[in-house]
Design an enzyme around this catalytic site. Structure first.
Site, PDB file in Angstrom:
ATOM      1  N   LEU A   1       0.845  -1.198   0.000  1.00 34.84           N
ATOM      2  CA  LEU A   1       0.000   0.000   0.000  1.00 34.84           C
ATOM      3  C   LEU A   1       0.883   1.251   0.000  1.00 34.84           C
ATOM      4  O   LEU A   1       2.050   1.183   0.401  1.00 34.84           O
ATOM      5  CB  LEU A   1      -0.914   0.002   1.224  1.00 34.84           C
ATOM      6  CG  LEU A   1      -1.914  -1.158   1.261  1.00 34.84           C
ATOM      7  CD1 LEU A   1      -2.686  -1.162   2.573  1.00 34.84           C
ATOM      8  CD2 LEU A   1      -2.871  -1.086   0.071  1.00 34.84           C
ATOM      9  N   SER A   2       0.312   2.379  -0.394  1.00 32.18           N
ATOM     10  CA  SER A   2       1.117   3.609  -0.421  1.00 32.18           C
ATOM     11  C   SER A   2       1.645   3.906   0.981  1.00 32.18           C
ATOM     12  O   SER A   2       2.760   4.394   1.135  1.00 32.18           O
ATOM     13  CB  SER A   2       0.313   4.782  -0.979  1.00 32.18           C
ATOM     14  OG  SER A   2      -0.822   5.043  -0.187  1.00 32.18           O
ATOM     15  N   GLU A   3       0.865   3.594   2.035  1.00 25.79           N
ATOM     16  CA  GLU A   3       1.357   3.741   3.407  1.00 25.79           C
ATOM     17  C   GLU A   3       0.837   2.632   4.324  1.00 25.79           C
ATOM     18  O   GLU A   3      -0.313   2.198   4.196  1.00 25.79           O
ATOM     19  CB  GLU A   3       0.945   5.090   4.029  1.00 25.79           C
ATOM     20  CG  GLU A   3       1.823   6.255   3.628  1.00 25.79           C
ATOM     21  CD  GLU A   3       1.222   7.036   2.470  1.00 25.79           C
ATOM     22  OE1 GLU A   3       0.094   6.688   2.035  1.00 25.79           O
ATOM     23  OE2 GLU A   3       1.875   7.983   1.989  1.00 25.79           O
ATOM     24  N   THR A   4       1.683   2.207   5.248  1.00 26.33           N
ATOM     25  CA  THR A   4       1.323   1.312   6.341  1.00 26.33           C
ATOM     26  C   THR A   4       1.734   2.034   7.614  1.00 26.33           C
ATOM     27  O   THR A   4       2.816   2.622   7.671  1.00 26.33           O
ATOM     28  CB  THR A   4       2.081  -0.026   6.213  1.00 26.33           C
ATOM     29  OG1 THR A   4       1.676  -0.658   4.998  1.00 26.33           O
ATOM     30  CG2 THR A   4       1.802  -0.952   7.393  1.00 26.33           C
TER      31      THR A   4
ATOM     32  N   HIS B   1      -3.754  10.972   4.490  1.00 30.38           N
ATOM     33  CA  HIS B   1      -4.788   9.933   4.595  1.00 30.38           C
ATOM     34  C   HIS B   1      -4.406   8.865   5.618  1.00 30.38           C
ATOM     35  O   HIS B   1      -5.281   8.363   6.337  1.00 30.38           O
ATOM     36  CB  HIS B   1      -5.174   9.368   3.209  1.00 30.38           C
ATOM     37  CG  HIS B   1      -4.502   8.113   2.803  1.00 30.38           C
ATOM     38  ND1 HIS B   1      -3.334   8.080   2.080  1.00 30.38           N
ATOM     39  CD2 HIS B   1      -4.829   6.807   3.016  1.00 30.38           C
ATOM     40  CE1 HIS B   1      -2.974   6.826   1.876  1.00 30.38           C
ATOM     41  NE2 HIS B   1      -3.858   6.042   2.429  1.00 30.38           N
TER      42      HIS B   1
END
Lengths: 294, 294
Positions: free
Chosen positions: B50-53, B82
């Protein structure tokens, strides 16, 4: 009308979490397939952002143990390797089946035979052709990869259309720094999915132990961490090159450059009827276990 | 020594599953931060793809409600929009807190104030500069996007270094087909993260309703589906352009071209002390709920 069903994210071709290739598996075994639309399944697979998300359904008849639908973030696939192994592992856990030694998966590509042996899950690859490629295209790939191949590469359509290319040793493969823009160009021009680069390990007494890498920048990602269909392609390529006369196991390491440590076992199997079949085996472990709400 | 902790994958800037921007949130509130290494956290974030964890830890002191560490597949970030909203939603669910109206998040960028109002989670953006860019660079971006801007774009360092550019209307923004190779080239040359393209909606009576898109091919993805930091950048840009004298809400739609339907509320807030602050708000819903095994 929200629906909550069991969910697992499984790591494949590894026994150590985060070292393999993940697949998200959604359990619709208790949901009628007509209750979910193609658009919903595609939206889920787009959202997980994994190379593949799969959906387990009841099979269409009793010859099969389950039906599997496999989606990339963009499209539905007839078959894929690591998602098959991960989904089989999830099916066994979802159904609390600890004794099965063989299963049949129904998928768009047909019936896929699976065997389970002490946690190692193996599938038999569908038939596919071995196709040569032109000198000009070979030179293009050598330039893209900045190295020389030790035998003529070939095209193997094992789901994706992989070009398999062999270099001198595992280190050369591991250290390759491809020009992804050039590979994309070559792949587009020739309708290839990408390149499986393989180098033999020094300690292997027979030609059966390899480091591989899977470059597929024309698709969504530059490099696939651990690749089942690429391993089938390599096994078939090696059979053409070395004409193994007995059943031969090819052990494959992949993913080191991406921080992964995947292990794949590909088998060139000599059948009783004189035919040769190709099998890919790996371990799988559940890393995320829970529920998903649609 | 395996560790199993609570896990959620949360969809942000939406109330409908799969229509927003996902973030994976791992609950280490009951795990001492010294028990996990930087390498483990990075490996998890690389694997989720994912773009961020994000990782929730106990805060370092009682001024904060929790500590958040935010990772992309490649690096740790000081802050991200987000992921902050999604992680706040997860924190409230993990701690069964249904009454909080304000929280303070500790993260590498400092203390982030959050407010919660009927499910809408809002954060106050850190201070950042407004910087002009040269005509030559503007022309480069116009060529990359194949369209003309209606005002001079500017550079806003809201975490990523976003270039904000305005076009005539929402449709022009929605229909843009950028040349990603050209944007990559421009971004690299100028050390920009990407472009926030925005077009006003026709029905808006004041200049406060926009369609936006976030192009960031120099990073890992060509287009971010729904972007908090880009919304902050747009709000700041609009303030410079239109000199709003009162607190103004900017409503933003994003993600349609990627099959998403994100909704962001950015506020240009006139504080009692005469200063202007910038806030971003959105809904978040848990889609995957379970446990992760390290």
């Amino acid at each position: 009308m929200s629906l909550t069903v069991p969910f697992k994210q499984v790591d494949v071709f590894t026994e150590v979490p985060f070292k393999g290739n993940p697949v998200a598996v959604i359990n619709f075994l208790d949901t009628d397939e007509s209750e979910v639309t193609q658009e919903q399944l595609q939206a889920i697979a787009n959202w997980t952002n994994l190379s593949e998300t799969t959906f387990l359904f009841k099979p269409s008849d009793e010859r099969y143990d389950y039906k599997l639908r496999i989606f990339t973030p963009q499209i539905e696939l007839p078959f894929a390797g690591h998602p098959t192994i991960g989904s089989c592992n999830a099916f066994l856990e979802f159904t609390k089946n600890t004794t099965a030694t063989s299963l049949v998966q129904e998928c768009k590509a047909g019936a896929i035979s699976l065997t389970i042996n002490e946690g190692l899950i193996s599938f038999k690859a569908a038939l596919f052709d071995f196709e040569g490629i032109s000198d000009e295209v070979i030179t293009g790939y050598e330039q893209s990869l900045g190295l020389k191949f030790i035998a003529a590469p070939a095209l193997l359509r094992t789901g994706p259309n992989w070009v398999v290319a062999l270099v001198n040793d595992a280190e050369t493969c591991f250290n390759a720094n491809p020009n992804f823009a050039m590979i994309t160009e070559q792949s587009k021009q020739n309708e290839h999915s990408g390149v499986i680069l393989a180098g033999p390990k020094k300690n292997a007494t027979v030609r059966n132990s390899y480091e591989i890498r899977a470059f597929c920048p024309v698709d969504t990602i530059d490099e696939d961490p651990v690749c089942g269909s690429g391993s089938v392609a390599l096994a078939r390529y090696l059979q053409e090159l070395y004409k193994f006369e007995e059943t031969t196991k090819i052990t494959i390491s992949q993913g080191g450059r991406l921080g992964r440590d995947g292990h794949i076992e590909a088998t060139i199997m000599k059948e009783a009827d004189g035919n040769t079949s190709y099998h890919v085996a790996g371990h799988a472990i559940t890393v995320v276990n829970g529920k998903i709400t649609l």
